[in-house]
Design a protein around this motif. Structure first.
Motif, PDB file in Angstrom:
ATOM      1  N   GLU A   1      -8.183   6.274  -3.097  1.00  0.00           N
ATOM      2  CA  GLU A   1      -8.687   5.196  -2.244  1.00  0.00           C
ATOM      3  C   GLU A   1      -8.172   3.852  -2.739  1.00  0.00           C
ATOM      4  OE1 GLU A   1     -12.949   5.520  -2.108  1.00  0.00           O
ATOM      5  OE2 GLU A   1     -12.843   7.239  -0.745  1.00  0.00           O
ATOM      6  N   ILE A   2      -7.679   3.052  -1.796  1.00  0.00           N
ATOM      7  CA  ILE A   2      -7.168   1.716  -2.083  1.00  0.00           C
ATOM      8  C   ILE A   2      -7.879   0.756  -1.126  1.00  0.00           C
ATOM      9  CG2 ILE A   2      -5.103   0.251  -2.179  1.00  0.00           C
ATOM     10  CD1 ILE A   2      -4.814   2.562  -4.051  1.00  0.00           C
ATOM     11  N   PRO A   3      -8.407  -0.374  -1.622  1.00  0.00           N
ATOM     12  CA  PRO A   3      -9.087  -1.305  -0.708  1.00  0.00           C
ATOM     13  C   PRO A   3      -8.098  -2.027   0.205  1.00  0.00           C
ATOM     14  CG  PRO A   3      -9.086  -2.179  -2.934  1.00  0.00           C
ATOM     15  CD  PRO A   3      -8.502  -0.802  -3.015  1.00  0.00           C
ATOM     16  N   GLU A   4      -8.526  -2.274   1.437  1.00  0.00           N
ATOM     17  CA  GLU A   4      -7.711  -3.044   2.376  1.00  0.00           C
ATOM     18  C   GLU A   4      -7.402  -4.398   1.761  1.00  0.00           C
ATOM     19  OE1 GLU A   4     -10.137  -3.543   5.851  1.00  0.00           O
ATOM     20  OE2 GLU A   4     -11.653  -4.645   4.759  1.00  0.00           O
ATOM     21  N   GLY A   5      -6.245  -4.929   2.065  1.00  0.00           N
ATOM     22  CA  GLY A   5      -5.852  -6.229   1.541  1.00  0.00           C
ATOM     23  C   GLY A   5      -5.342  -6.208   0.114  1.00  0.00           C
ATOM     24  N   ALA A   6      -5.350  -5.032  -0.537  1.00  0.00           N
ATOM     25  CA  ALA A   6      -4.871  -4.947  -1.918  1.00  0.00           C
ATOM     26  C   ALA A   6      -3.365  -5.181  -1.959  1.00  0.00           C
ATOM     27  CB  ALA A   6      -5.195  -3.576  -2.506  1.00  0.00           C
ATOM     28  N   VAL A   7      -2.893  -5.755  -3.053  1.00  0.00           N
ATOM     29  CA  VAL A   7      -1.458  -5.923  -3.274  1.00  0.00           C
ATOM     30  C   VAL A   7      -1.011  -4.723  -4.093  1.00  0.00           C
ATOM     31  CG1 VAL A   7       0.333  -7.327  -4.347  1.00  0.00           C
ATOM     32  CG2 VAL A   7      -1.575  -8.421  -3.169  1.00  0.00           C
ATOM     33  N   VAL A   8      -0.071  -3.944  -3.539  1.00  0.00           N
ATOM     34  CA  VAL A   8       0.377  -2.708  -4.191  1.00  0.00           C
ATOM     35  C   VAL A   8       1.900  -2.669  -4.262  1.00  0.00           C
ATOM     36  CG1 VAL A   8      -1.639  -1.384  -3.425  1.00  0.00           C
ATOM     37  CG2 VAL A   8       0.423  -1.363  -2.047  1.00  0.00           C
ATOM     38  N   SER A   9       2.401  -1.928  -5.236  1.00  0.00           N
ATOM     39  CA  SER A   9       3.830  -1.631  -5.297  1.00  0.00           C
ATOM     40  C   SER A   9       3.981  -0.161  -5.675  1.00  0.00           C
ATOM     41  CB  SER A   9       4.554  -2.533  -6.299  1.00  0.00           C
ATOM     42  OG  SER A   9       4.027  -2.364  -7.586  1.00  0.00           O
TER      43      SER A   9
END
Length: 160
Positions: free
Chosen positions: A35-43
């Motif tokens: 699970e990743i929160p919306e708006g998260a900055v990911v690479s």
């Protein structure tokens, strides 16, 4: 045909906001979906090993949500000698925000060489969930709104 000279050792998402963490992607048959929160900055982080020299190694990332292909991005990683492991981190990006963007996404990563031959494919799922309440509060208090006076404006204060 999949090339035996390419071995994908790891593919992970690195989050920068709202917190720093590494989210390993385990494949479609994994018992849980990260699970990743919306708006998260990911690479995306890729770790691989090569059995032969490969020129023009490319990673193509295709994202699917509710049966629709949202985007396909092709990134040329470059030329690599036989050996490794090699670690590559792709450019960070911000996940979209909003109820319509929440849910399960299927991610398909395809590796090709400079001649377009497929070397490997990785399929994963992630779940985009609502932002944590603390992150929402911090974003609201740190972002200036249209009714707020800009620092340095006439009659305004320069204090932070």
């Amino acid at each position: 045909m999949i090339d035996t000279d390419f071995e994908l050792l790891d593919i992970s998402l690195y989050t920068e906001e709202p917190d720093r963490r590494v989210v390993p992607l385990r494949g479609l048959d994994a018992p849980d979906t990260p699970e990743i929160p919306e708006g998260a900055v990911v690479s995306v982080g890729l770790t691989f090993r090569l059995g032969r020299e490969i020129e023009g190694l490319a990673f193509e990332d295709s994202r699917h949500h509710e049966g629709l292909v949202l985007a396909t991005v092709r990134t040329v990683l470059g030329g690599f000698r036989a050996g490794g492991p090699y670690e590559v981190r792709l450019q960070p990006e911000r996940l979209p925000v909003g109820r319509v963007h929440r849910g399960v996404y299927e991610l398909i990563g395809r590796f090709t060489d400079g001649d377009g031959r497929e070397l490997g494919v990785a399929r994963h799922r992630i779940r985009v969930v609502p932002q944590p309440a603390a992150y929402k509060r911090r974003a609201v208090t740190t972002a200036p709104g249209p009714a707020q006076r800009l620092s340095g404006a006439p009659g305004g204060s320069l204090a932070w």
